[in-house]
Design a protein around this motif. Structure first.
Motif, short mmCIF file in Angstrom:
data_model
loop_
_atom_site.label_atom_id
_atom_site.label_comp_id
_atom_site.label_asym_id
_atom_site.label_seq_id
_atom_site.Cartn_x
_atom_site.Cartn_y
_atom_site.Cartn_z
N LEU A 1 -30.38 -54.37 -36.08
CA LEU A 1 -29.93 -53.33 -35.15
C LEU A 1 -28.42 -53.42 -34.97
CD1 LEU A 1 -32.66 -53.69 -32.37
CD2 LEU A 1 -32.61 -52.06 -34.25
N LEU B 1 -37.30 -49.41 -35.79
CA LEU B 1 -36.18 -49.62 -34.88
C LEU B 1 -36.62 -49.55 -33.43
CD1 LEU B 1 -33.40 -47.51 -36.68
CD2 LEU B 1 -34.15 -49.86 -37.11
N ALA B 2 -37.55 -48.62 -33.14
CA ALA B 2 -38.02 -48.46 -31.77
C ALA B 2 -38.73 -49.71 -31.27
CB ALA B 2 -38.94 -47.25 -31.68
N GLU C 1 -35.29 -56.26 -26.02
CA GLU C 1 -35.21 -56.15 -24.55
C GLU C 1 -36.08 -57.21 -23.87
OE1 GLU C 1 -36.41 -52.25 -23.47
OE2 GLU C 1 -34.76 -51.25 -24.51
N ALA D 1 -36.22 -52.72 -31.02
CA ALA D 1 -35.36 -52.62 -29.84
C ALA D 1 -36.12 -53.03 -28.58
CB ALA D 1 -34.83 -51.20 -29.69
N ARG D 2 -37.40 -52.65 -28.51
CA ARG D 2 -38.21 -53.04 -27.37
C ARG D 2 -38.41 -54.56 -27.36
NH1 ARG D 2 -42.02 -50.08 -24.33
NH2 ARG D 2 -40.75 -48.29 -24.95
N VAL E 1 -30.49 -46.19 -30.42
CA VAL E 1 -30.94 -47.26 -31.31
C VAL E 1 -30.54 -46.91 -32.74
CG1 VAL E 1 -32.90 -48.57 -32.19
CG2 VAL E 1 -32.89 -47.80 -29.81
#
Length: 321
Positions: free
Chosen positions: A89, A300-301, A308, A304-305, A63
């Motif tokens: 991202l 960012l974590a 998804e 990104a989730r 990521v």
């Protein structure tokens, strides 16, 4: 380019999913598998706003990206949230822009997840009273996240503007917990866990307020000059943080370090505790303090989730860019 609009975030990502994402990236940081890049955060000389960038790369999770945004204190009068941000991202293999994600709610969720991570790993198992210092927009998120981690029986709260405390009272009632508005002295006397979430530039909690065995999650100080607690508390506590470099420069520890009370070597990354590389709480009487400065990798974590989940549910907007 994938776009996840701000309006979709609330229905996409749960508090538990945010917790898992933040906990995992903290551990990756401690293992040397993820890095935050230097933070830019400045007053822009307009609208009393603070604006900046936080960015990083998680090699373990692949990521890469940044969060851009800041704090506009006049937004509430416009019917907007004072904190405004957007996450971008990038594909780590090509550098191409991959996703644009609304970051306002994610910021509140990831901040609450970080304090919850600290409570899970550092607070006493028998903690029963939760103290909340601050009753602004993020306080309700903090309260909801905290009560997932211990069997709290009561919430006590204080705010510089007491007329805002009904926000905490209503959230506590929603969670089935009694709430009491108290002085800072009484808050420290009752609370086993204290979460501070203010925008203060002057210490509110004093060293004399804190009992042995207390865990503090200090979540409001993320800019040079901000301060929520007495530096003497950090000198008395075992201090943990998301990232040491930010803690000593823009976090709560900046004041204790400047006063010569502690040094960078006295601060432990909480990711090291999560990854089993360093001990957490070592006794029931120990005071632990988590300096939550807010790192780009957290944003960012969770972004990104969210991407998804948005793609899996068909609510992401995809465009050529």
């Amino acid at each position: 380019m994938i776009i996840v609009p701000e309006k979709e975030i609330a229905g996409l990502i749960s508090a538990e999913e945010c917790f898992e994402a933040v906990e995992a990236v903290f551990a990756a940081m401690a293992r040397g598998e993820a890095w935050n890049f230097p933070v830019v955060r400045e007053a822009i000389g307009h609208a009393d706003a603070l604006y900046g960038f936080k960015s990083g790369f998680d090699r373990a999770g692949l990521v890469l990206g940044l969060k851009s945004g800041g704090y506009w204190p006049g937004n509430m009068a416009r019917g907007l949230t004072n904190h405004q941000s957007t996450v971008v991202l990038f594909d780590p293999d090509t550098g191409q822009a991959r996703a644009l994600v609304g970051g306002n709610l994610l910021t509140a969720l990831r901040t609450a997840a970080a304090s919850a991570v600290s409570i899970r790993h550092l607070a006493r198992k028998d903690a029963r009273v939760l103290g909340m210092v601050g009753a602004g927009h993020q306080s309700a998120f903090q309260l909801r996240a905290a009560v997932r981690e211990r069997e709290f029986e009561k919430v006590v709260g204080w705010n510089y503007h007491p007329e805002m405390l009904p926000r905490l009272a209503e959230t506590a009632e929603e969670l089935g917990l009694p709430f009491e508005a108290v002085s800072l002295e009484e808050l420290g006397a009752q609370a086993d866990v204290i979460v501070t979430i203010t925008s203060s530039f002057e210490a509110q909690l004093k060293e004399a307020h804190i009992r042995p065995g207390t865990h503090l999650a200090c979540m409001g100080t993320d800019t040079k000059g901000k301060q929520e607690v007495d530096p003497a508390i950090l000198a008395r506590a075992r201090v943990f943080t998301d990232e040491v470099a930010q803690s000593v420069s823009i976090g709560e520890a900046q004041h204790a370090v400047a006063a010569g009370l502690i040094g960078a070597g006295d601060i432990t990354q909480i990711g090291a505790v999560i990854a089993g590389l360093a001990p957490g709480r070592q006794s029931a009487d120990e005071i632990t303090l988590f300096d939550g400065t807010g790192v780009g990798l957290q944003d960012l974590a969770v972004a990104a989730r969210a991407v998804e989940i948005a793609r899996a549910r068909g609510v992401a907007v995809e465009i050529d860019f």
